[in-house]
Design a protein around this motif. Structure first.
Motif, PDB file in Angstrom:
ATOM      1  N   CYS A   1       0.829  -1.205   0.000  1.00 12.63           N
ATOM      2  CA  CYS A   1       0.000   0.000   0.000  1.00 12.63           C
ATOM      3  C   CYS A   1       0.863   1.255   0.000  1.00 12.63           C
ATOM      4  N   GLY A   2       1.917   1.241   0.830  1.00 12.41           N
ATOM      5  CA  GLY A   2       2.809   2.409   0.903  1.00 12.41           C
ATOM      6  C   GLY A   2       3.442   2.704  -0.447  1.00 12.41           C
ATOM      7  N   LEU A   3       3.846   1.640  -1.137  1.00 10.22           N
ATOM      8  CA  LEU A   3       4.481   1.808  -2.445  1.00 10.22           C
ATOM      9  C   LEU A   3       3.475   2.360  -3.447  1.00 10.22           C
ATOM     10  N   LYS A   4       2.257   1.812  -3.422  1.00 11.61           N
ATOM     11  CA  LYS A   4       1.217   2.293  -4.326  1.00 11.61           C
ATOM     12  C   LYS A   4       1.002   3.789  -4.130  1.00 11.61           C
ATOM     13  N   TRP A   5       0.918   4.203  -2.881  1.00  9.92           N
ATOM     14  CA  TRP A   5       0.715   5.627  -2.606  1.00  9.92           C
ATOM     15  C   TRP A   5       1.896   6.467  -3.096  1.00  9.92           C
ATOM     16  N   SER A   6       3.088   5.857  -3.060  1.00  5.93           N
ATOM     17  CA  SER A   6       4.270   6.640  -3.466  1.00  5.93           C
ATOM     18  C   SER A   6       4.314   6.851  -4.976  1.00  5.93           C
ATOM     19  N   PHE A   7       3.558   6.068  -5.732  1.00 12.55           N
ATOM     20  CA  PHE A   7       3.544   6.239  -7.195  1.00 12.55           C
ATOM     21  C   PHE A   7       2.657   7.401  -7.637  1.00 12.55           C
ATOM     22  N   VAL A   8       1.839   7.903  -6.723  1.00 14.16           N
ATOM     23  CA  VAL A   8       0.872   8.929  -7.108  1.00 14.16           C
ATOM     24  C   VAL A   8       1.597  10.174  -7.634  1.00 14.16           C
ATOM     25  N   ASP A   9       1.149  10.619  -8.776  1.00 13.76           N
ATOM     26  CA  ASP A   9       1.745  11.811  -9.381  1.00 13.76           C
ATOM     27  C   ASP A   9       1.267  13.043  -8.615  1.00 13.76           C
ATOM     28  N   ARG A  10       2.122  13.578  -7.782  1.00 15.59           N
ATOM     29  CA  ARG A  10       1.729  14.716  -6.947  1.00 15.59           C
ATOM     30  C   ARG A  10       2.143  16.052  -7.557  1.00 15.59           C
ATOM     31  N   LYS A  11       2.737  15.987  -8.755  1.00 15.72           N
ATOM     32  CA  LYS A  11       3.217  17.223  -9.365  1.00 15.72           C
ATOM     33  C   LYS A  11       2.362  17.642 -10.556  1.00 15.72           C
ATOM     34  N   SER A  12       1.337  16.883 -10.852  1.00 10.36           N
ATOM     35  CA  SER A  12       0.599  17.137 -12.097  1.00 10.36           C
ATOM     36  C   SER A  12      -0.249  18.397 -12.012  1.00 10.36           C
ATOM     37  N   GLY A  13      -0.509  18.874 -10.796  1.00  8.98           N
ATOM     38  CA  GLY A  13      -1.390  20.030 -10.654  1.00  8.98           C
ATOM     39  C   GLY A  13      -2.853  19.645 -10.749  1.00  8.98           C
ATOM     40  N   LYS A  14      -3.114  18.373 -11.015  1.00  2.00           N
ATOM     41  CA  LYS A  14      -4.500  17.916 -11.094  1.00  2.00           C
ATOM     42  C   LYS A  14      -4.930  17.408  -9.716  1.00  2.00           C
TER      43      LYS A  14
ATOM     44  N   ALA B   1      -3.814  11.908   4.101  1.00  2.00           N
ATOM     45  CA  ALA B   1      -2.408  11.578   3.877  1.00  2.00           C
ATOM     46  C   ALA B   1      -2.003  11.802   2.431  1.00  2.00           C
ATOM     47  N   ASN B   2      -2.976  11.802   1.526  1.00  3.66           N
ATOM     48  CA  ASN B   2      -2.643  11.895   0.100  1.00  3.66           C
ATOM     49  C   ASN B   2      -3.190  13.162  -0.563  1.00  3.66           C
ATOM     50  N   ASP B   3      -3.550  14.140   0.249  1.00  4.22           N
ATOM     51  CA  ASP B   3      -4.063  15.409  -0.280  1.00  4.22           C
ATOM     52  C   ASP B   3      -5.271  15.214  -1.186  1.00  4.22           C
ATOM     53  N   VAL B   4      -6.115  14.295  -0.809  1.00  6.31           N
ATOM     54  CA  VAL B   4      -7.311  14.020  -1.606  1.00  6.31           C
ATOM     55  C   VAL B   4      -8.466  14.867  -1.081  1.00  6.31           C
ATOM     56  N   LYS B   5      -9.202  15.481  -2.028  1.00  3.74           N
ATOM     57  CA  LYS B   5     -10.322  16.320  -1.614  1.00  3.74           C
ATOM     58  C   LYS B   5     -11.673  15.699  -1.961  1.00  3.74           C
ATOM     59  N   LEU B   6     -11.608  14.643  -2.770  1.00  7.91           N
ATOM     60  CA  LEU B   6     -12.852  13.998  -3.200  1.00  7.91           C
ATOM     61  C   LEU B   6     -12.598  12.495  -3.313  1.00  7.91           C
ATOM     62  N   ALA B   7     -13.457  11.745  -2.619  1.00 11.03           N
ATOM     63  CA  ALA B   7     -13.271  10.291  -2.625  1.00 11.03           C
ATOM     64  C   ALA B   7     -14.584   9.604  -2.934  1.00 11.03           C
ATOM     65  N   TYR B   8     -14.484   8.386  -3.443  1.00 13.76           N
ATOM     66  CA  TYR B   8     -15.671   7.601  -3.774  1.00 13.76           C
ATOM     67  C   TYR B   8     -15.587   6.223  -3.127  1.00 13.76           C
ATOM     68  N   ILE B   9     -16.741   5.722  -2.761  1.00 15.21           N
ATOM     69  CA  ILE B   9     -16.835   4.312  -2.390  1.00 15.21           C
ATOM     70  C   ILE B   9     -17.619   3.646  -3.504  1.00 15.21           C
ATOM     71  N   TYR B  10     -16.951   2.787  -4.252  1.00 11.06           N
ATOM     72  CA  TYR B  10     -17.625   2.090  -5.350  1.00 11.06           C
ATOM     73  C   TYR B  10     -18.108   0.765  -4.803  1.00 11.06           C
ATOM     74  N   ILE B  11     -19.415   0.669  -4.596  1.00  5.66           N
ATOM     75  CA  ILE B  11     -19.950  -0.533  -3.951  1.00  5.66           C
ATOM     76  C   ILE B  11     -20.698  -1.396  -4.953  1.00  5.66           C
ATOM     77  N   ARG B  12     -20.506  -2.676  -4.817  1.00  7.48           N
ATOM     78  CA  ARG B  12     -21.142  -3.659  -5.681  1.00  7.48           C
ATOM     79  C   ARG B  12     -22.653  -3.412  -5.753  1.00  7.48           C
TER      80      ARG B  12
ATOM     81  N   PHE C   1      -2.017   4.109 -15.943  1.00  6.18           N
ATOM     82  CA  PHE C   1      -1.824   3.699 -14.557  1.00  6.18           C
ATOM     83  C   PHE C   1      -2.638   4.642 -13.681  1.00  6.18           C
ATOM     84  N   PRO C   2      -3.497   4.091 -12.799  1.00  2.31           N
ATOM     85  CA  PRO C   2      -4.354   4.973 -11.993  1.00  2.31           C
ATOM     86  C   PRO C   2      -3.569   6.045 -11.237  1.00  2.31           C
ATOM     87  N   ALA C   3      -2.399   5.705 -10.759  1.00  2.00           N
ATOM     88  CA  ALA C   3      -1.644   6.675  -9.964  1.00  2.00           C
ATOM     89  C   ALA C   3      -1.261   7.903 -10.789  1.00  2.00           C
ATOM     90  N   ILE C   4      -1.342   7.771 -12.119  1.00  4.46           N
ATOM     91  CA  ILE C   4      -0.978   8.905 -12.983  1.00  4.46           C
ATOM     92  C   ILE C   4      -2.189   9.371 -13.789  1.00  4.46           C
TER      93      ILE C   4
END
Ligand SMILES: Cc1cc2nc3c(=O)[nH]c(=O)nc-3n(C[C@H](O)[C@H](O)[C@H](O)COP(=O)(O)O)c2cc1C
Ligand code: SF4
Ligand code: SF4
Ligand code: SF4
Ligand code: FES
Lengths: 476, 581
Positions: free
Chosen positions: A75-88, A127-138, A209-212
């Motif tokens: 999980c830590g590695l996955k989070w580290s792949f997130v593109d934090r410089k894209s401005g998006k 922890a990831n500077d997220v302002k909008l999140a979703y729960i995708y439920i079956r 890749f979702p992280a990008i």
């Protein structure tokens, strides 16, 4: 003797525990969030500062947490792949599509302790500077969606969500999105397409890749329900403490869904690697043994996509001897510690930690035909090998289980399955649909051949009976 | 005047870094970035590198002018990249070459970017096996009705089956059956069983035509291309999906069952239905035209054309085509008619002749007319055709060569501004001879009075006061046209001309692209290419040299018309050259 270890399910099944926020708060709910929000910037030796969110991300790395959705990726590695410089904007999605046959763990959390998930998500978002999140439920879990929506409402009312959360200046909104009934929506890029309102065709990687390039082509984190709940406990305990749970490289706990021919099917939370398959099947704390008078035939150890294990199979497991040297130890399949790495060494996986037990009453060909029907129905049909192969395998298996088999069908089926996995398809569904077939054939080939041969025999007789009569008539 | 006006208007490409990769052991240098389907520079993919290395990678879903989808898996290749040591430095072989770490998994060449030192393997046994696997999968549910399929001969499934297929299928199950003749829209039929679900058609209409009209319904092997319920697939670009469809799943209602593709002769030409001038191929057999298809030309139409232009060919084969040279209504010969006309023109007093040229004529024809105009001191003009434009290809100017008419001096920045003067001249008896090419004046002729009452420009743009009554006042009306009309009926001399498909020539499109087109079919009867008889006429009247070939004619024109300076017929190539307009 192996024990349950209830970290995630600590409260869920406790008498009188209800899914509302008041109950959650009475048990110390949202304390971890408060702790996370209050983390002060830390000075580093080189004069730089580590912000609160950065410290949480570090701690998740230290915790060794691996994804609970299927692939077991750090999980830590996955989070580290997130593109934090894209401005998006960065999005976080909780994968609550739980559709892998045999798996019924995430729904326990959602139905019984929804605030634990929401708290874990808020911390992960912070922890990831997220302002909008979703729960995708079956889609087939309407009750779960209702409970989550209610929980979100409660969390908003208490300002755990919304603008300026608990006066920290941090804003976060969260929405529940219901699927429409397709297994492939659990694949993270299929999920993203579905969330965007499209057909859940998984995306090609590279480049998506979702992280990008994730949701709306913005950096996106997709984590399983159980994974996100764990983040809460990492903050509470500290990553290093968390890492002491379980075994090295297989830290924390896992909720195991145990189904099939055991006396006590159900879900059991264990420290990862601290119980063997034998214990999970036979201990009275867990499966409580097979039905009386029955022998074990096979185990599907990590959800229906994982490769089957045959009773009595032996594997060479890497272990460290007294001096710390790596040695290979012959291990019976039942003595495999239930963790990520041991099952990988046994050529299969712990996947979604769902164990399906089959005793000797099982017609192995029929069992595979059942799985195969599921995969043929669930292939999204985007890429050629999986689209055509999944139905082809199913047609063959349906023929084989409906009296139309041939002795040669085992080889025929194997060749079809071999054309699907190994990076030939867009997503891992290719592996998911072909691994069961490959492994069932590898380990139970004689049963497939015998069934086909018996069919051929019978058909030969059916044809010859009228012919015989004709012959007799001609002689008279 | 002879400064080079003939420059390509493309901006100078910025220098792009080159990187070295190996394709099947052969090292080549390729740019790190290449234009993608939309023209944007993006990292070069394996398939593009292989293309530069002249190595064919079979593919179904990839199309250079469509976004990448990566679904068919036909292009799977193996590859390796330079191995890195723990210090992140390349590991070397004993012979000093970089050690290559072969990827355990294959990659789709169409979507995977290359990296320096990458080795791509397209011919290994594993690659061959993967292609066979994909092809087998595509064929198990395919109806294999090639004998009655319109795509036969142009089908990628047929083609690759020969290269990678197994002669005998292992498949013994029942095939999936899907609808065979689905009416997708007014011009398109779908045979869902032949469809290999490559989504090219979906991507074309969504991403190029910007009409998100097609999608997939159902799941897995039952997937089927469909429109939204009750919403036919009907935009002005639908027929391009037939071209991009790699198999015979999408067919043109206009073309289906008309002719086997391999019988068609294909001739490079240009669409004449608007000033965009899309590059096309004319498919013909035995002097009959069966279809137009777009031809790649990045400076004009990429790989596309509009449906309206594509289907606008049937008039060429009309039975009532003008086939005879007529002198005062009587069938005559070219020699007799041209001699008479030449004599008349030679004797005509200065200023007594007017010429109405057509912006549907070729540059060469217009230039020849300009020679007559100069010699006779004639007033000239042409007729505008204005309609709706769209954002993709269609131009509001419905004449293919207005720029040609303008650049040769046959009309002015605005077509039609001299028409009133010509009408006046006829009215007052000053103009007694009128030469008309390809324009049915009577159709749009309204009396000056009515014209004066019109209020908006759009109402009058194609209209003028050259009515039938006015034309009746002329001593000599010389008309060249292709189809009979009210104006040819009034003419003293009818000179039957050719459709562009029946001759060679060039047009200058709305952006100044000069493109040549070739002859696909013979003209009917005595009809003759206008440039040929105009050339005779110009020679008779002006005494100018004969340029017996279209090449010579074009090259001479290029010398004399400043906008075309520096061009040669040869240098136009297949896709033309852009001139400053
Ligand atoms: C066919 C397919 C189905 C999947 N279904 C699920 C699912 O239902 N729930 C889930 O959490 N992950 C599922 N996954 C895994 C996700 O793609 C993704 O890896 C996961 O959500 C990541 O979360 P984690 O890192 O927390 O495990 C599926 C993957 C595949 C290939
Ligand atoms: S592997 Fe199967 S499920 Fe995944 S994209 Fe391809 S067809 Fe769809
Ligand atoms: S109809 Fe043709 S272009 Fe469209 S998906 Fe099918 S095969 Fe591809
Ligand atoms: S856009 Fe114009 S030139 Fe192109 S095909 Fe259509 S009508 Fe012809
Ligand atoms: S061409 Fe279809 S996947 Fe590459």
């Amino acid at each position: 003797m192996a024990q349950e270890y209830k970290l995630i399910l600590k409260h869920a099944d406790a008498p009188g525990y209800t899914p509302d926020i008041e109950c959650y708060l009475r048990q110390g709910g949202y304390d971890a969030l408060k702790k996370a929000l209050a983390i002060q910037p830390k000075d580093l030796a080189d004069g730089k500062k580590l912000s609160g969110p950065e410290q949480i991300r570090e701690d998740v790395k230290v915790s060794g947490l691996r994804g609970r959705g299927g692939a077991g990726f750090s999980c830590g590695l996955k989070w580290s792949f997130v593109d934090r410089k894209s401005g998006k904007p960065i999005y976080l999605i909780c994968n609550a599509d739980e559709s892998e046959p045999g798996t019924f763990k995430d729904r326990q959390i959602i139905h019984k302790d929804p605030h634990q998930l929401i708290e874990g998500m808020i911390i992960s978002c912070f922890a990831n500077d997220v302002k909008l999140a979703y729960i995708y439920i079956r889609g087939e879990m309407p009750e779960g969606a209702k409970i989550l929506n209610q929980a979100l409402k409660e969390a908003r009312a208490k300002n755990f969500l919304g603008k300026n959360i608990l006066g920290t200046g941090y804003d976060l909104e969260m929405h529940v999105h219901r699927g429409a009934g397709a297994y492939i929506c659990g694949e993270e890029t299929g999920l993203i397409e579905s969330l965007e309102g499209k057909r859940p065709y998984p995306r090609i990687k590279p480049p998506y890749f979702p992280a990008i390039l994730g949701l709306w082509m913005c950096p996106t984190i997709v984590n399983n329900v159980e994974t996100l709940c764990n983040v809460k406990h990492i903050v509470t305990m500290g990553g290093a403490e968390f890492a002491k749970l379980g075994t090295p490289n297989n830290t924390g706990t896992r909720i195991v869904s145990l189904s099939g021919h055991v006396k006590r099917p159900g879900y059991y939370e264990i420290e990862v690697g601290k119980a063997t398959l034998r214990e999970l099947l036979y201990d009275k704390n867990f499966g409580g043994g097979l039905r009386d008078g029955r022998q074990l035939k096979a185990i599907i150890p990590g959800g229906s996509s994982s490769k089957v294990l045959k009773a009595g199979e032996k594997f060479k497991l890497k272990k460290k001897d007294a001096e710390g040297k790596e040695i290979l130890v012959e291990t019976d399949m039942l003595d495999l510690p239930y963790d990520f790495d041991s099952l990988a060494q046994a050529g299969t996986m712990s996947g979604s930690s769902a164990i399906i037990v089959m005793d000797d009453s099982v017609d192995i060909v029929k069992a595979l035909a059942n799985l195969s029907e599921f995969y043929a129905h669930e292939s999204c049909g985007q890429c050629t090998p999986c689209r055509e192969g999944s139905l082809w395998m199913n047609k063959t298996l349906q023929r084989l289980t409906h009296g139309e088999g041939r002795a040669s069908d085992a080889d025929y089926l194997g060749k079809i399955a071999d054309n699907i996995p190994g990076g030939r398809t867009i997503c891992a569904f290719g592996e998911a649909c072909s691994w069961p077939v490959q492994s069932f054939l590898a380990k139970f080939k004689d049963e497939f051949v015998a069934k086909g041969a018996a069919d051929e025999d019978r058909r030969a007789k059916e044809v010859s009976a009228p012919e015989q009569k004709q012959l007799e008539a001609a002689h008279h | 005047m002879s400064t080079a006006a003939t420059t390509e208007t493309k901006p100078a490409a910025p220098a792009i870094e080159k990187i070295k990769v190996k394709v099947d052991g052969r090292e080549i240098e390729v740019p790190r970035l290449i234009a993608d389907w939309s023209g944007k520079l993006t990292p070069t993919t394996m398939i593009q590198a292989c293309e530069l290395a002249k190595t064919d990678v079979p593919h179904y879903c990839w199309h250079p002018k469509l976004p990448i989808s990566g679904n068919c898996r036909m292009c799977l290749v193996e590859f390796g990249t330079p191995a890195l040591g723990p210090d992140r430095k390349p590991v070397m072989n004993p012979d000093g070459t970089p050690k290559i770490a072969k990827s355990p998994r294959p990659a789709i060449a169409c979507a995977t970017p290359i990296s320096p030192g990458m080795e791509i393997y397209t011919k290994t046994p594993a690659v061959k096996q993967m292609r066979e696997g994909v092809l087998e999968s595509l064929l198990i549910n395919h109806p294999l009705d090639c004998p009655i399929c319109d795509q036969a001969g142009e089908c990628k499934l047929q083609e690759y089956s020969v290269d990678y297929g197994q002669s005998q299928s292992r498949f013994v199950e029942a095939k999936v059956h899907k609808p065979k003749a689905v009416d997708l829209g007014p011009r398109i039929m779908l045979d869902a069983e032949r469809c290999i679900l490559c989504t090219r058609c979906i991507r074309f209409t969504r991403d190029v035509a910007h009409d998100d009209a097609l999608g997939i319904i159902n799941r897995g092997s039952y997937n089927t291309i469909a429109t939204f319920p009750g919403m036919p697939f009907d935009n002005n670009y639908t027929l391009n999906t037939v071209d991009v469809c790699p198999v015979g799943a999408l067919t043109s209602k206009d073309f289906r069952f008309q002719m086997r593709a391999w019988f068609l002769k294909e001739t490079k030409s240009v669409c004449t239905s608007c000033a965009t001038g899309c590059s096309i191929l004319i498919g013909s057999r035995e002097e009959k035209i069966y279809r137009y298809t777009p031809r790649d030309n990045d400076a004009v139409n990429a790989s596309w054309m509009c449906d309206a232009g594509r289907l606008n060919y049937k008039w060429i084969g009309r039975a009532d085509r003008l086939k005879d040279v007529l002198v005062r209504g009587q069938k005559s010969t070219w020699t007799a008619a041209l001699n008479e006309v030449s004599d008349k023109l030679k004797q005509a007093p200065a200023g007594s002749v007017a010429i109405i040229a057509s912006a549907r004529q070729t540059n060469e024809e217009l230039w020849l007319l300009s020679k007559l105009k100069a010699k006779l001191g004639a007033v000239s003009d042409s007729i505008a055709r204005i309609g709706a434009a769209d954002k993709l290809l269609v131009c509001d100017d419905k004449n293919p060569n207005f720029n040609g008419a303008r650049l040769t001096g046959m009309c002015f920045t605005e077509a039609g501004i001299n028409l009133a003067q010509i009408a006046n001249g006829i009215e007052q008896g000053k103009i007694t001879t009128l030469i008309v090419f390809g324009e049915n004046l009577v159709k749009h002729g309204v009396s000056a009075k009515v014209l004066g009452e019109k209020e908006t420009i759009s109402e009058v743009v194609e209209q003028h006061s050259l009515t039938a009554e006015l034309l009746a006042k002329l001593d000599t009306l010389i008309v060249s046209d292709i189809l009979p009309n009210e104006t040819t009926k009034l003419a003293h001399y009818v000179l039957p001309g050719c459709a562009h498909a029946e001759k060679r020539g060039t047009f200058t499109n709305t952006d100044g692209r000069v493109q040549k087109f070739m002859k696909a079919v013979e003209a009917p009867g005595d009809a003759r290419a206008e440039w040929e008889f105009l050339h005779d006429l110009v020679h008779n009247v002006t005494g100018q040299n004969r340029f017996v070939t279209i090449e010579g004619l074009f090259n001479q024109m290029a010398k004399e018309v400043s906008a075309f300076n520096g061009l040669t017929w040869q240098a136009l190539g297949d896709t033309g050259v852009t001139v400053q307009i």
